[in-house]
Design a protein around this motif. Structure first.
Motif, mmCIF file in Angstrom:
data_model
loop_
_atom_site.group_PDB
_atom_site.id
_atom_site.type_symbol
_atom_site.label_atom_id
_atom_site.label_comp_id
_atom_site.label_asym_id
_atom_site.label_seq_id
_atom_site.Cartn_x
_atom_site.Cartn_y
_atom_site.Cartn_z
ATOM 1 N N TYR A 110 -24.181 1.243 1.551
ATOM 2 C CA TYR A 110 -23.437 1.330 2.873
ATOM 3 C C TYR A 110 -22.297 2.595 2.604
ATOM 4 C CZ TYR A 110 -20.231 -1.438 0.116
ATOM 5 O OH TYR A 110 -19.531 -2.004 -0.799
ATOM 6 N N THR A 111 -21.892 2.737 4.043
ATOM 7 C CA THR A 111 -20.714 3.762 3.967
ATOM 8 C C THR A 111 -19.555 3.035 4.584
ATOM 9 O OG1 THR A 111 -21.594 4.496 6.050
ATOM 10 C CG2 THR A 111 -22.115 5.770 4.337
ATOM 11 N N SER A 112 -18.105 3.483 4.112
ATOM 12 C CA SER A 112 -17.185 2.614 4.501
ATOM 13 C C SER A 112 -16.095 3.636 5.080
ATOM 14 C CB SER A 112 -16.355 2.184 3.460
ATOM 15 O OG SER A 112 -16.283 3.038 2.500
ATOM 16 N N GLN A 113 -15.665 2.965 6.372
ATOM 17 C CA GLN A 113 -14.411 3.694 7.030
ATOM 18 C C GLN A 113 -13.287 2.718 6.940
ATOM 19 O OE1 GLN A 113 -17.469 5.607 7.486
ATOM 20 N NE2 GLN A 113 -17.996 3.504 8.341
ATOM 21 N N MET A 114 -12.056 3.546 6.581
ATOM 22 C CA MET A 114 -10.842 2.774 6.415
ATOM 23 C C MET A 114 -9.705 2.875 7.407
ATOM 24 S SD MET A 114 -10.581 2.801 2.264
ATOM 25 C CE MET A 114 -11.226 4.572 2.151
ATOM 26 N N LEU A 311 5.300 -12.009 -1.205
ATOM 27 C CA LEU A 311 6.382 -12.206 -0.506
ATOM 28 C C LEU A 311 6.380 -10.835 0.829
ATOM 29 C CD1 LEU A 311 9.420 -12.783 -2.984
ATOM 30 C CD2 LEU A 311 8.390 -14.509 -1.457
ATOM 31 N N ARG A 312 6.015 -9.735 0.390
ATOM 32 C CA ARG A 312 5.945 -8.770 1.282
ATOM 33 C C ARG A 312 4.866 -7.634 0.922
ATOM 34 N NH1 ARG A 312 10.713 -6.807 2.005
ATOM 35 N NH2 ARG A 312 10.242 -4.667 2.325
ATOM 36 N N ALA A 313 4.762 -6.686 1.715
ATOM 37 C CA ALA A 313 3.597 -5.764 1.466
ATOM 38 C C ALA A 313 4.152 -4.462 2.379
ATOM 39 C CB ALA A 313 2.061 -6.076 1.851
ATOM 40 N N GLU A 314 3.613 -3.348 2.054
ATOM 41 C CA GLU A 314 4.195 -2.157 2.610
ATOM 42 C C GLU A 314 2.918 -1.424 3.258
ATOM 43 O OE1 GLU A 314 6.318 0.431 0.193
ATOM 44 O OE2 GLU A 314 7.420 -1.192 -0.651
ATOM 45 N N ALA A 315 1.681 -2.101 3.387
ATOM 46 C CA ALA A 315 0.470 -1.504 3.990
ATOM 47 C C ALA A 315 -0.499 -2.504 4.160
ATOM 48 C CB ALA A 315 -0.165 -0.361 3.007
ATOM 49 N N LEU A 316 -1.212 -2.258 5.156
ATOM 50 C CA LEU A 316 -2.341 -2.925 5.694
ATOM 51 C C LEU A 316 -3.792 -2.257 5.896
ATOM 52 C CD1 LEU A 316 -0.906 -4.983 8.776
ATOM 53 C CD2 LEU A 316 -1.004 -5.561 6.469
ATOM 54 N N GLN A 317 -4.701 -2.694 5.523
ATOM 55 C CA GLN A 317 -6.109 -1.931 5.254
ATOM 56 C C GLN A 317 -7.335 -2.755 5.952
ATOM 57 O OE1 GLN A 317 -7.066 0.953 1.915
ATOM 58 N NE2 GLN A 317 -8.697 -0.784 1.663
ATOM 59 N N SER A 318 -7.899 -2.190 6.803
ATOM 60 C CA SER A 318 -9.045 -2.700 7.334
ATOM 61 C C SER A 318 -10.184 -1.808 7.229
ATOM 62 C CB SER A 318 -9.361 -3.023 8.842
ATOM 63 O OG SER A 318 -8.103 -4.016 9.248
ATOM 64 N N THR A 319 -11.355 -2.344 6.584
ATOM 65 C CA THR A 319 -12.603 -1.329 6.111
ATOM 66 C C THR A 319 -13.790 -1.788 6.906
ATOM 67 O OG1 THR A 319 -11.829 -1.457 3.958
ATOM 68 C CG2 THR A 319 -13.844 -0.685 4.303
ATOM 69 N N PHE A 320 -14.253 -0.840 7.647
ATOM 70 C CA PHE A 320 -15.496 -1.094 8.456
ATOM 71 C C PHE A 320 -16.658 -0.544 7.705
ATOM 72 C CE2 PHE A 320 -12.195 -0.743 11.246
ATOM 73 C CZ PHE A 320 -12.414 -1.736 12.417
ATOM 74 N N LEU A 321 -17.806 -1.401 7.237
ATOM 75 C CA LEU A 321 -19.023 -1.267 6.631
ATOM 76 C C LEU A 321 -19.995 -0.638 7.589
ATOM 77 C CD1 LEU A 321 -18.984 -3.933 3.854
ATOM 78 C CD2 LEU A 321 -17.723 -1.481 3.758
#
Length: 523
Positions: A110-114, A311-321
């Motif tokens: 598959y190919t991924s888009q982030m 507690l915390r994070a500095e980035a969010l990521q969604s990946t579409f396959l």
């Protein structure tokens, strides 16, 4: 051609070793190197004398041979596949990749888009309902991307990768599942009811509104359909996959949303969820058993307390396959939607590439609308319309949107691997002017401007013929070959021209052309 000097002779300028070093020579520590140096220097001198006597023939044949080899550039192949560029042939990695493809087959590809979201201010916590709401807007806009090719419209629901639609004996249920079966999207929104908004498709049943993932409760639907059809096999399948209530049983990011289902844990309390607590341990797709997205796939820059709690994070990521070209071709082969366009695997690949480019372009536009001057992962632009996401993020947003896809990476490699004729010609012209000017003298007898001119032209022809020979031998080029090698070879070749010109200038007047033979005097 002049006979090379024997081993007992040394070239001009040889100085006998000092008395202190003389005892070492008979022992053989310096005798062999001196003989070899004298021998090869004599051979080269003899070769130069022969070339000088037949300079016209050598020049004509050399230019003819170099020109013929330079024509090989017409069949040059530029390699842009990352796997071919970085994985050594026959290495352990190459063997493992081959084994994976052989055992899992094309169906596993598959190919991924982030889609990546980061705060404008470094170190800011992004685990808030507001930040997740902006991520939802960006992901929704990107998921609604459509491209028109071959007279058809292609959206995410048609080309996305799906884990596999189960076979159901009941025809009505099977058709409904086929329309509703969700795409594989790895997103932090799956921890909340809003993750259902990214899933397209809908089904219709008489007497009730359109069924979508935002309002679909599989358990309740089975109870309603139980008196009209035998669904024990389907019920067993859902139980094994641990689907449960799917998305309607998850908390809402914004419980005051009118569409927030009553089955959501915070529907009645209207209290915003603790995002860090919900995302701790990762999220699940519609199947709790088979679709677990680890934290590392969803978040970046994470910080935890001493007990390991997020507690915390500095980035969010969604990946579409997305499906691979082969999978997309097989999926629509024989379908009524593609029977009139001569459907092929090449066309399927073109559809996927067009959708990915559109996906990144829309995401880039979202980043520009939300954060002026932000640095995006894709430096390329296109002339396609970008109106879908002009208002995706507010102008005063504190977040940035970055997008990346495998196709855009290939586009970048293709762009950097293309030979820029203007740059190459410009570089060689500048070196040509430099060589001519620096070697030019007012005294015509001492001027060597023509030597510099001929030398640069010879280097250019030598580089072209060398690359042409490599192309004829089947050696693939890459970005380093097209962007670095021509200028590197120019610098090295022109350096030799300056050395030869300097040696000729420093030669004393009256130096004989013939090499005198000096005896090797050793104590």
């Amino acid at each position: 051609m002049a006979r090379p000097p024997p081993l007992q002779e040394l070239p001009p300028g040889y100085t006998a070793p000092a008395r202190a070093a003389s005892p070492q020579i008979p022992a053989g520590s310096l005798k062999a190197p001196l003989w070899l140096r004298a021998y090869f220097q004599g051979l080269l001198f003899s070769l130069g004398c022969g070339i000088q006597r037949h300079c016209g023939k050598v020049l004509f044949l050399g230019l003819l041979a170099f020109g013929a080899l330079a024509l090989g550039l017409r069949v040059a192949i530029v390699e842009t596949d990352l796997e071919q560029l970085w994985v050594e042939v026959g290495s352990r990695v190459s063997q493992e990749l081959h084994y994976t493809k052989e055992k899992l087959g094309e169906e596993a590809a598959y190919t991924s888009q982030m889609l990546i979201q980061t705060p404008r201010q470094e170190g800011e916590n992004i685990l808030t309902p507001e930040a997740l709401g902006l991520h939802l807007q960006a992901a929704l806009t990107a998921s609604k991307v459509q491209v028109s090719l071959y007279g058809k419209s292609w959206d995410l629901n048609k080309i996305c990768y799906k884990s596999g639609i189960p076979l159901i004996e009941n025809g009505m249920i099977e058709r409904m599942i086929e329309k509703l079966f969700p795409c594989v999207i790895l997103t932090p929104l799956d921890c909340f009811w809003e993750g259902a908004k990214l899933q397209g498709g809908s089904a219709y049943l008489p007497g009730r509104p359109d069924i979508q993932w935002t309002n679909l409760d599989p358990e309740q639907l089975l109870e309603e359909l139980g008196p009209f059809a035998s669904l024990e096999g389907f019920r067993e399948l859902l139980d094994k996959a641990q689907v449960g209530q799917a998305y309607v049983g998850r908390p809402c990011l914004h419980p005051d949303d009118l569409h927030c289902p009553p089955s959501a844990p915070n529907h009645h309390s209207k209290q915003a969820p603790n995002v860090a607590q919900e995302l701790s341990g990762g999220c699940h797709g519609f199947s709790h058993k088979f679709m677990h997205w680890q934290e590392e796939l969803l978040l970046g820059g994470m910080a935890r307390d001493p007990q390991g709690q997020l507690l915390r994070a500095e980035a969010l990521q969604s990946t579409f396959l997305l499906m691979s070209p082969r999978q997309l071709y097989e999926h629509f082969r024989g379908d009524y939607q593609t029977h009139d366009i001569g459907w092929s695997e090449e066309q399927a690949g073109t559809v996927l590439q067009a959708w990915q480019r559109r996906f990144v372009q829309v995401s880039v536009r979202m980043g520009e609308g939300g954060a002026r001057g932000c640095s995006l992962l894709l430096p390329l632009r296109s002339t396609l319309s970008l109106q879908l996401a002009q208002e995706a993020l507010p102008q005063n947003s504190s977040q940035q949107i970055h997008a990346f896809s495998s196709t855009t990476l290939d586009d970048i490699l293709h762009a950097f691997s293309e030979v820029s004729a203007a740059r190459v010609v410009g570089g060689y012209l500048l070196m040509l002017a430099y060589a001519c000017v620096t070697m030019l003298r007012w005294d015509c007898a001492q001027s060597q401007g023509a030597v510099g001119l001929a030398g640069v032209l010879l280097v250019a022809l030598a580089v072209a013929s060398g690359l042409g020979l490599c192309a004829l031998l089947g050696i693939a080029f890459n970005a380093a070959t097209t962007q670095v090698l021509p200028f590197l070879a120019l610098g090295i070749g022109v350096d030799d021209i300056f050395l030869l010109a300097h040696a000729f200038t420093e030669t004393p007047p009256g130096t004989p052309l013939q090499l005198p033979r000096l005896p090797l005097a050793l104590p």
